[in-house]
Design an enzyme around this catalytic site. Structure first.
Site, PDB file in Angstrom:
ATOM      1  CD  GLU A 170      71.162 -70.876  14.330  1.00  0.00           C
ATOM      2  OE1 GLU A 170      70.132 -70.332  14.754  1.00  0.00           O
ATOM      3  OE2 GLU A 170      71.604 -71.936  14.801  1.00  0.00           O
TER       4      GLU A 170
ATOM      5  CD  GLU B 152      74.955 -71.525  17.446  1.00  0.00           C
ATOM      6  OE1 GLU B 152      73.881 -71.880  17.968  1.00  0.00           O
ATOM      7  OE2 GLU B 152      75.074 -70.462  16.836  1.00  0.00           O
TER       8      GLU B 152
HETATM    9  C1  GLA Z   1      70.938 -70.504  17.768  1.00  0.00           C
HETATM   10  C2  GLA Z   1      71.719 -69.205  17.701  1.00  0.00           C
HETATM   11  C3  GLA Z   1      72.456 -68.902  18.960  1.00  0.00           C
HETATM   12  C4  GLA Z   1      71.636 -69.234  20.168  1.00  0.00           C
HETATM   13  C5  GLA Z   1      71.223 -70.686  20.107  1.00  0.00           C
HETATM   14  C6  GLA Z   1      70.447 -71.135  21.324  1.00  0.00           C
HETATM   15  O1  GLA Z   1      71.625 -71.582  17.364  1.00  0.00           O
HETATM   16  O2  GLA Z   1      72.615 -69.186  16.623  1.00  0.00           O
HETATM   17  O3  GLA Z   1      72.784 -67.533  18.944  1.00  0.00           O
HETATM   18  O4  GLA Z   1      70.517 -68.414  20.210  1.00  0.00           O
HETATM   19  O5  GLA Z   1      70.383 -70.849  18.999  1.00  0.00           O
HETATM   20  O6  GLA Z   1      70.120 -72.503  21.253  1.00  0.00           O
END
Ligand code: GLA
Length: 670
Positions: free
Chosen positions: A160, A318
């Protein structure tokens, strides 16, 4: 337009059958006995794809140059033996403590000079040469060690990028910004002209004098702000490319990506620009629990992700099985909601469904974030739903590689988002995504698919093209949009579009300078509405946010404002253009107004829903060569009729014509 032919699946899928399923796996947080149980539970759930090692740098390299790969070797070997493929991370998303202690200059600095310290994650600036040296170092060690590992299917670069902090204002960032500006403009005179520095004595004699837009007494130069936004997006991507270069050298055959955060709220990164350097688009998406229409926001984000992917299938890297832990109140998902969410992403082009994370942590700041295996273990609703989802995804294998079909395009541009929302504008209430979301919502509710298309991309084949608050446009973009109308599309342009060029210089002679000719209108003066106030329209509708003094000049007025001082002034116009038409919208219509407008536009463009269905059913169609799949997701609490004929892949039987309350049907059409 989405092509209907089957494209070769991205390289990442070569070793995986059907829709990939899994999540982030953080085995370093658990003892060996739990890691063994993980393998059993993964088998039960049908997991075949995991992201591993995302935050593991501190354990993999506990002190400089000392490595401990024993645990990761074991984990990857066990996963390979279980037939599970891995997106192996570069481990760079959380620099180790020894690195920060030795090189505190890698830490991010905010616009007001605050240094953001360690103890959390993502505490580095992407422009730090020292940080890049260490990050490429660990990346290269990992790549060399695991280049031939049978579990390795994809590189997961960092994590991210731009999460938490996306703009960096330290001295090294300033130097990188200056170098970027020098490449962009070539000479300081060109920069002065672009930034309009004759204003407020902002003239520069050399690039050395330029700073990032740090905290200042009043509003900063808009050209400087816009370029800093461009630079900041580029700086993160340039850091990605530095790691990618290492991976390409060691493992030229292994595809790479990084997980994006495409949504209606993530503004700082130009993902259309980034997309060209990702082998497959991967996205993370989280619902806002307090939003009663969160499934519609999901659809917006998933459609935008597909737009960034150029229509190709993408990875949902995710999302959450249930509650997150970072909203003010973290509600769990309702029974069945996780399946609907997951299949909604697939319906909109995802070929992989993954979660943060596999097993819910027992320590650390994310211990109350849901996971595939909750604190309560396998005897829980969430784990049982995870098993059910795994089984459902296996039945959707035939969908893999197919493409979503849409005849409506919404033009989307991150640069327009940045520029539209700069300060010192006629109204702070003009928020770039809002009108787009309003149109998207209306089309969603009707079961009409939408593609998000970059303004420079081809609009060929679209029957309806929506251009909302596209404030800054290049001449080529105007030509692209005009040619869509000439070729037969119904094109609608909204207020505060085409006002300036790429340098944020007003296009003179009356607004909207860029689109005056196409639309056959000329706007003399803006009349933004005060907070909470509205204006009545002659068609019975109501506008908010914006009104303006429009003159028609070749267009027909379809409706007008009816209130002083704009009584009788056009609010919606239409001009026939070639085989199509160009509409102009001078206000933000309320819900009914958007519905009525979308009705007219769809009728004129001859576009209808994916299928006839009861209210509350989300509909899309994915097509592959000779095959067609309708996704029908029933968000209502009543059984719904959806008129499609074919076999339901999820039940394996003839589709009955009904989708149960809260249920999903994926129908392969006859
Ligand atoms: C982000 C991060 C993850 C986690 C999620 C929690 O997407 O990439 O590591 O912290 O948030 O929602």
């Amino acid at each position: 337009m989405s092509s209907q032919e089957q494209t070769a699946p991205p390289a990442v899928w070569r070793n995986l059958d059907g829709i990939a399923y899994g999540g982030d796996y953080n085995p370093e947080q658990w003892p060996a006995s739990v890691r063994l149980e993980d393998l059993e539970l993964m088998k039960e759930a049908g997991v075949n794809f995991l992201s591993v090692g995302i935050f593991s740098w501190g354990l993999l390299e506990p002190s400089e140059g000392e490595y401990d790969f024993a645990w990761l070797d074991e984990v990857l070997d066990n996963l390979a033996a279980a037939g599970i493929k891995v997106a192996l991370a570069t481990a760079t998303a959380s620099p180790p403590a020894w690195l920060v202690r030795k090189h505190p200059e890698i830490l991010p600095v905010t616009a007001d000079g605050t240094v953001l310290g360690p103890g959390s994650r993502r505490h580095y600036t992407p422009s730090s040469a020292v940080f890049r040296r260490y990050a490429t170092g660990i990346t290269s060690v990992l790549a060399e060690r695991y280049k031939d590992h049978p579990a390795l299917a994809l590189w997961h670069v960092d994590n991210e990028l731009g999460c938490h902090v996306s703009e960096f204002y330290g001295d090294e960032d300033a130097a990188a910004f200056r170098a970027w500006l020098e490449r962009r403009y070539g000479s300081i005179d060109a920069l002065n002209a672009a930034w309009g520095t004759a204003f407020w004595s902002q003239h520069y004699s050399s690039f050395e004098e330029i700073q990032p837009p740090r905290a200042a007494p009043s509003t900063l130069n808009p050209g400087q702000q816009l370029d800093f936004q461009r630079f900041s997006s580029w700086a993160l991507m340039d850091y990605y490319l530095a790691l990618l270069a290492v991976l390409r050298e060691v493992t030229p055959g292994v595809p790479a990506t990084t997980n994006l955060m495409v949504s209606s709220a993530t503004k700082s990164m130009d993902y259309f620009d980034w997309s060209k350097d990702l082998d497959v688009i991967a996205n993370d998406h989280y619902l806002v629990a307090a939003d009663p229409e969160r499934h519609i926001e999901l659809a917006f984000s998933a459609d935008l992700t597909r737009g960034v992917a150029g229509g190709d299938p993408w990875i949902l890297m995710e999302h959450s099985t249930s509650a997150v832990n970072w909203q003010p109140r973290n509600q769990p998902k309702m029974p069945g909601e996780m399946l609907r969410n997951s299949l909604a992403h697939v319906a909109r082009g995802a070929d992989a469904v993954m979660f943060f994370q596999w097993r819910q942590s027992f320590a650390g700041s994310e211990k109350f974030h849901s996971a595939m295996v909750p604190h309560g273990g396998r005897e829980t609703r969430v784990f049982q739903e995870v098993v059910g989802l795994g089984a459902a995804l296996q039945k959707l294998a035939p969908v893999r590689g197919s493409r979503v079909e849409s005849r409506v395009a919404i033009v989307f541009d991150y640069e327009a988002w940045w520029a539209t929302e700069l300060d010192s504008h006629p109204s702070q209430d003009v928020k770039y995504p809002e009108l787009l979301r309003s149109f998207h919502r209306s089309l969603f509710l009707r079961g009409v698919s939408v593609d998000f298309v970059h303004p420079t991309a081809s609009l060929e084949g679209y029957g309806l093209v929506l251009v909302c608050t596209l404030y800054n446009v290049a001449d080529a973009v105007v030509a692209n949009i005009a040619s869509a109308a000439r070729a037969g599309a119904t094109v609608l342009v909204s207020y505060f579009s085409g006002i300036v060029d790429e340098q944020d210089h007003v296009r003179l002679g009356g607004y909207p300078g860029a689109f005056r000719e196409l639309l056959g209108v000329r706007v003399e003066e803006f009349h933004p509405l005060l907070a909470g106030s509205t204006v009545k329209l002659s068609d019975g509708g109501v506008g908010s946010v914006w009104s303006e003094h429009v003159h028609v000049n070749g267009a027909d007025a379809i409706s007008t404002f009816t209130e002083y001082p704009l009584d009788g002034i056009p609010a919606l116009t239409r001009r026939p253009v070639g085989a199509g038409s160009a509409w102009y919208l001078a206000t933000f219509p309320d819900g009914d107004g958007i519905e009525a407008l979308v009705d007219r536009l769809l009728t004129e463009a001859g576009i209808s829903a994916v299928a006839e269905a009861d209210h509350g059913v989300e509909l899309t169609r994915r097509r592959a060569e000779g095959r067609s799949f309708v996704f029908a997701i029933n968000h209502s609490r009543a059984d719904a009729t959806v008129r499609v004929a074919g076999a339901d892949l999820l039940t394996g039987e003839r589709y009955t014509g009904k989708v149960p309350a809260g249920g999903v049907a994926v129908i392969e059409e006859d």
